[in-house]
Scaffold this active site. Structure first.
Site, PDB file in Angstrom:
ATOM      1  N   HIS A 308      31.994 -16.818 -18.578  1.00 17.80           N
ATOM      2  CA  HIS A 308      31.557 -15.970 -17.365  1.00 17.80           C
ATOM      3  C   HIS A 308      32.298 -16.401 -16.254  1.00 17.80           C
ATOM      4  O   HIS A 308      33.028 -17.153 -16.218  1.00 17.80           O
ATOM      5  CB  HIS A 308      29.951 -16.599 -16.812  1.00 17.80           C
ATOM      6  CG  HIS A 308      29.287 -15.613 -16.155  1.00 17.80           C
ATOM      7  ND1 HIS A 308      29.510 -15.692 -14.684  1.00 17.80           N
ATOM      8  CD2 HIS A 308      28.471 -14.643 -16.402  1.00 17.80           C
ATOM      9  CE1 HIS A 308      28.586 -14.818 -14.128  1.00 17.80           C
ATOM     10  NE2 HIS A 308      27.986 -14.019 -15.236  1.00 17.80           N
ATOM     11  N   ASP A 366      23.669 -12.959 -22.133  1.00 22.51           N
ATOM     12  CA  ASP A 366      23.553 -12.254 -23.319  1.00 22.51           C
ATOM     13  C   ASP A 366      23.530 -12.864 -24.685  1.00 22.51           C
ATOM     14  O   ASP A 366      23.419 -12.097 -25.548  1.00 22.51           O
ATOM     15  CB  ASP A 366      24.888 -11.163 -23.099  1.00 22.51           C
ATOM     16  CG  ASP A 366      24.926 -10.460 -21.914  1.00 22.51           C
ATOM     17  OD1 ASP A 366      25.913 -10.307 -21.136  1.00 22.51           O
ATOM     18  OD2 ASP A 366      23.764  -9.781 -21.444  1.00 22.51           O
TER      19      ASP A 366
HETATM   20  C1  SDX Z   1      27.585 -10.502 -17.734  1.00 21.22           C
HETATM   21  O1  SDX Z   1      29.400 -11.098 -13.571  1.00 21.22           O
HETATM   22  C2  SDX Z   1      28.162 -11.105 -13.684  1.00 21.22           C
HETATM   23  O2  SDX Z   1      27.478 -11.715 -13.085  1.00 21.22           O
HETATM   24  C3  SDX Z   1      27.887 -10.662 -15.014  1.00 21.22           C
HETATM   25  C4  SDX Z   1      26.417 -10.779 -15.558  1.00 21.22           C
HETATM   26  C5  SDX Z   1      25.234 -10.172 -14.768  1.00 21.22           C
HETATM   27  O3  SDX Z   1      24.134 -10.918 -14.912  1.00 21.22           O
HETATM   28  O4  SDX Z   1      25.550  -9.321 -14.388  1.00 21.22           O
HETATM   29  O5  SDX Z   1      26.072 -12.233 -15.580  1.00 21.22           O
HETATM   30  C6  SDX Z   1      26.191 -10.177 -16.889  1.00 21.22           C
HETATM   31  O6  SDX Z   1      28.101  -9.328 -17.933  1.00 21.22           O
HETATM   32  C7  SDX Z   1      27.759 -11.685 -18.547  1.00 21.22           C
HETATM   33  C8  SDX Z   1      29.083 -11.530 -19.499  1.00 21.22           C
HETATM   34  C9  SDX Z   1      28.990 -10.936 -20.587  1.00 21.22           C
HETATM   35  N1  SDX Z   1      30.179 -10.722 -21.415  1.00 21.22           N
HETATM   36  C10 SDX Z   1      30.582 -11.396 -22.517  1.00 21.22           C
HETATM   37  O7  SDX Z   1      29.492 -12.274 -23.067  1.00 21.22           O
HETATM   38  C11 SDX Z   1      31.822 -11.011 -23.195  1.00 21.22           C
HETATM   39  C12 SDX Z   1      32.552 -12.199 -23.455  1.00 21.22           C
HETATM   40  N2  SDX Z   1      32.959 -12.746 -22.540  1.00 21.22           N
HETATM   41  C13 SDX Z   1      34.327 -12.600 -22.102  1.00 21.22           C
HETATM   42  O8  SDX Z   1      34.637 -11.131 -22.189  1.00 21.22           O
HETATM   43  C14 SDX Z   1      34.509 -13.203 -20.571  1.00 21.22           C
HETATM   44  O9  SDX Z   1      34.081 -14.399 -20.673  1.00 21.22           O
HETATM   45  C15 SDX Z   1      34.286 -12.687 -19.514  1.00 21.22           C
HETATM   46  C16 SDX Z   1      34.411 -11.303 -19.291  1.00 21.22           C
HETATM   47  C17 SDX Z   1      32.555 -12.680 -19.070  1.00 21.22           C
HETATM   48  C18 SDX Z   1      34.726 -13.309 -18.365  1.00 21.22           C
HETATM   49  O10 SDX Z   1      36.006 -13.114 -18.203  1.00 21.22           O
HETATM   50  P1  SDX Z   1      37.036 -13.807 -17.109  1.00 21.22           P
HETATM   51  O11 SDX Z   1      36.362 -14.325 -15.856  1.00 21.22           O
HETATM   52  O12 SDX Z   1      37.785 -12.653 -16.583  1.00 21.22           O
HETATM   53  O13 SDX Z   1      37.547 -15.029 -17.827  1.00 21.22           O
HETATM   54  P2  SDX Z   1      39.115 -14.581 -18.345  1.00 21.22           P
HETATM   55  O14 SDX Z   1      38.975 -13.689 -19.314  1.00 21.22           O
HETATM   56  O15 SDX Z   1      40.196 -14.970 -17.416  1.00 21.22           O
HETATM   57  O16 SDX Z   1      39.070 -15.998 -19.567  1.00 21.22           O
HETATM   58  C19 SDX Z   1      39.435 -17.310 -19.056  1.00 21.22           C
HETATM   59  C20 SDX Z   1      40.155 -17.962 -20.409  1.00 21.22           C
HETATM   60  C21 SDX Z   1      40.904 -17.057 -21.186  1.00 21.22           C
HETATM   61  O17 SDX Z   1      41.851 -17.854 -21.843  1.00 21.22           O
HETATM   62  P3  SDX Z   1      43.402 -18.193 -21.634  1.00 21.22           P
HETATM   63  O18 SDX Z   1      44.241 -16.727 -21.231  1.00 21.22           O
HETATM   64  O19 SDX Z   1      43.100 -18.981 -20.511  1.00 21.22           O
HETATM   65  O20 SDX Z   1      44.090 -18.933 -22.531  1.00 21.22           O
HETATM   66  O21 SDX Z   1      38.851 -18.112 -21.212  1.00 21.22           O
HETATM   67  C22 SDX Z   1      39.031 -17.032 -22.458  1.00 21.22           C
HETATM   68  C23 SDX Z   1      40.130 -15.984 -22.206  1.00 21.22           C
HETATM   69  O22 SDX Z   1      40.921 -15.526 -23.280  1.00 21.22           O
HETATM   70  N3  SDX Z   1      37.618 -16.616 -22.932  1.00 21.22           N
HETATM   71  C24 SDX Z   1      37.160 -16.523 -24.023  1.00 21.22           C
HETATM   72  C25 SDX Z   1      36.054 -15.798 -23.955  1.00 21.22           C
HETATM   73  N4  SDX Z   1      35.720 -15.464 -22.522  1.00 21.22           N
HETATM   74  C26 SDX Z   1      36.938 -16.005 -21.864  1.00 21.22           C
HETATM   75  N5  SDX Z   1      37.884 -16.806 -25.249  1.00 21.22           N
HETATM   76  C27 SDX Z   1      36.841 -16.516 -26.274  1.00 21.22           C
HETATM   77  N6  SDX Z   1      35.687 -15.875 -26.258  1.00 21.22           N
HETATM   78  C28 SDX Z   1      35.116 -15.661 -24.981  1.00 21.22           C
HETATM   79  N7  SDX Z   1      33.926 -15.155 -24.826  1.00 21.22           N
END
Ligand code: SDX
Length: 432
Positions: A308, A366
């Site tokens: 998140h 989710d």
């Molecule tokens: C919602 O914003 C809100 O409030 C949203 C929400 C709401 O109520 O409105 O809470 C609802 O959208 C919840 C989120 C639902 N999405 C998912 O579950 C999809 C999976 N999650 C990711 O795509 C991700 O965690 C995000 C999009 C939710 C957040 O992404 P960020 O903040 O841009 O984080 P990032 O991509 O910069 O990740 C940081 C690191 C990265 O690794 P490095 O590059 O540092 O090596 O964490 C890793 C990412 O690759 N990472 C994950 C991951 N989420 C982040 N690796 C594996 N699996 C994951 N799910």
């Protein structure tokens, strides 16, 4: 906002700036950069707005490090346990829990706006039966801007409130009709003798052929899911609604844009993606294979329902949903639901894994919601539509707050330009 002190900046070329600092009630202070460009000729640079406050808001507060979520100061856990969705909607919209009379009037006013204009049903027919419900909702909600265009002045508070009530009231009807259209069954009209969640379930599963009794346990579970999804500060879809609304556009157009934004798998579309992911994993012994993929930078696979932008701790909504999943599935005679067992084992192993610990990746809202919805007989493609239904309360509250905020103006970010410098036109015959 109280202004307690300022930040002095100095930079290349003798740049100097003094920027006010503001304190909110809770959470990080903000450095007010509105005069930054005038004082320095520089913009801030913040792709994805990781460190940017786009507005001041009194609706929802999230402490991502502590895993705390408050709607107008009330803990989400307490509201989920002790309140109901329409009462929570009143709180989010008006800032206080309603008294008895206010509660009854609000429920009445929402109930008596649940019907759609009779022409709206024909909009669905332009779509194939297998169209995704989110596509139908974007289209139908956007079309409402045509049904309520002439008599809508967004600068008129009374008009804004009517639009707010209409949107909150009609979303369950639109969502349920999107489902009915996809399975070729006749639309079921809302009933004024049913509660909000009860009415939605009835419109989803009743048919004209026989009486349909809504299971109160399912209605209560769905009502709780609505509460948990009602608002969440300046997330992508809420920011979309605010940006569209900032141009003075119709609130129906703004909500349609919010639905479109929510549909993405990185946002509200994740609840559908989680269940599809759990289906693909299939068995507990395949979890390590998928965790390895999630950690592999070269593999686009991510653990859906994990991570998140704001929560660097357990999403409190996920905790409530995990507990609710145990209760609902047990009630439905699915105590040993295979998807729930895989999800719990996946969470356990991931939270013990260094990759997830280092990046503070925890289950989000989710991760468990889809398991409950599926167990309730709601098809996977409807999960994000249900998220949009509930989030309409937050979108409308945030839109109203934006419309009343004297500091708000049309949203228009700038950029760091990295394209070619000025150059003369090249005639066709001189091109390589
Ligand atoms: C919602 O914003 C809100 O409030 C949203 C929400 C709401 O109520 O409105 O809470 C609802 O959208 C919840 C989120 C639902 N999405 C998912 O579950 C999809 C999976 N999650 C990711 O795509 C991700 O965690 C995000 C999009 C939710 C957040 O992404 P960020 O903040 O841009 O984080 P990032 O991509 O910069 O990740 C940081 C690191 C990265 O690794 P490095 O590059 O540092 O090596 O964490 C890793 C990412 O690759 N990472 C994950 C991951 N989420 C982040 N690796 C594996 N699996 C994951 N799910």
């Amino acid at each position: 906002m109280s202004e307690t002190n300022s930040v002095r900046l100095s930079g290349p070329g003798g740049i100097e700036a003094e920027l006010p600092v503001h304190d909110g009630t809770l959470g990080p202070r903000v450095m007010d950069v509105r005069r930054l460009y005038a004082q320095t000729g520089m913009f801030t640079y913040d792709p994805g707005f990781t460190s940017t406050a786009s507005c001041r808001s009194g609706i929802t507060y999230i402490d991502g490090d502590a895993g705390i979520l408050l709607y107008r100061g009330y803990r989400i856990e307490e509201l989920a346990e002790k309140s109901d969705f329409l009462e929570t909607a009143y709180l989010i919209l008006f800032g206080e829990l309603p008294n008895g009379a206010q509660r009854l009037k609000f429920i009445h006013d929402i109930t008596y706006h649940t019907m759609l204009h009779e022409q709206v049903q024909f909009l669905f027919r332009g779509f194939r039966r297998d169209a995704h419900p989110m596509a139908l909702m974007i289209a139908v909600v956007g079309a409402l801007s045509a049904f309520y265009h002439e008599d809508l002045d967004v600068e008129d508070p009374h008009h804004r409130m009517i639009a707010t009530y209409r949107m909150i009231a009609k979303m369950p009807t639109i969502a349920a009709w999107a489902y009915k259209y996809s399975i070729g069954q006749p639309f079921v009209y809302p009933r004024n003798d049913l509660g909000y969640a009860e009415n939605f379930i009835h419109m989803m599963f009743a048919t004209p052929c026989e009486e349909y009794r809504v299971d109160p346990v399912l209605a209560k579970a769905l009502d709780r899911i609505f509460i948990l999804h009602a608002d969440h500060e300046q997330n992508a879809s809420t920011s979309t609604v605010r940006l569209v609304g900032s141009t003075g556009a119709s609130p129906y157009a703004a909500i349609a844009a919010g639905i479109a934004s929510l549909w993405g798998p990185a946002h509200g579309g994740a609840n559908e993606a989680v269940v599809l992911m759990l289906d693909e994993i299939g068995t507990v012994d395949r979890i390590p294979e998928f965790l390895a993929r999630a950690k592999d930078r070269n593999d686009p696979f991510r653990l859906m329902g994990f991570g998140h932008r704001v929560y660097k701790n357990y999403d409190p909504r996920a905790a409530v949903l995990k507990q609710s999943a145990d209760q609902v599935l047990a009630t439905l005679g699915q105590k040993h639901n295979p998807k729930l067992e895989i999800a719990k084992e996946l969470e356990k192993i991931a939270l013990e894994d260094e990759y997830f610990q280092e990046r503070k990746l925890f289950p989000n809202v989710d991760f468990y919601s889809g398991i409950i919805l599926e167990a309730m007989g709601i098809p996977t493609k409807m999960f994000t539509a249900i998220f949009a239904l509930a989030r309409t309360v937050g979108w409308m509250a945030q839109w109203n707050e934006m419309m009343l905020d004297p500091e708000q103006k049309i949203g228009r970010p700038r950029q760091l330009y990295v394209g070619p410098g000025e150059r003369p036109f090249v005639p066709l015959e001189e091109r390589p």
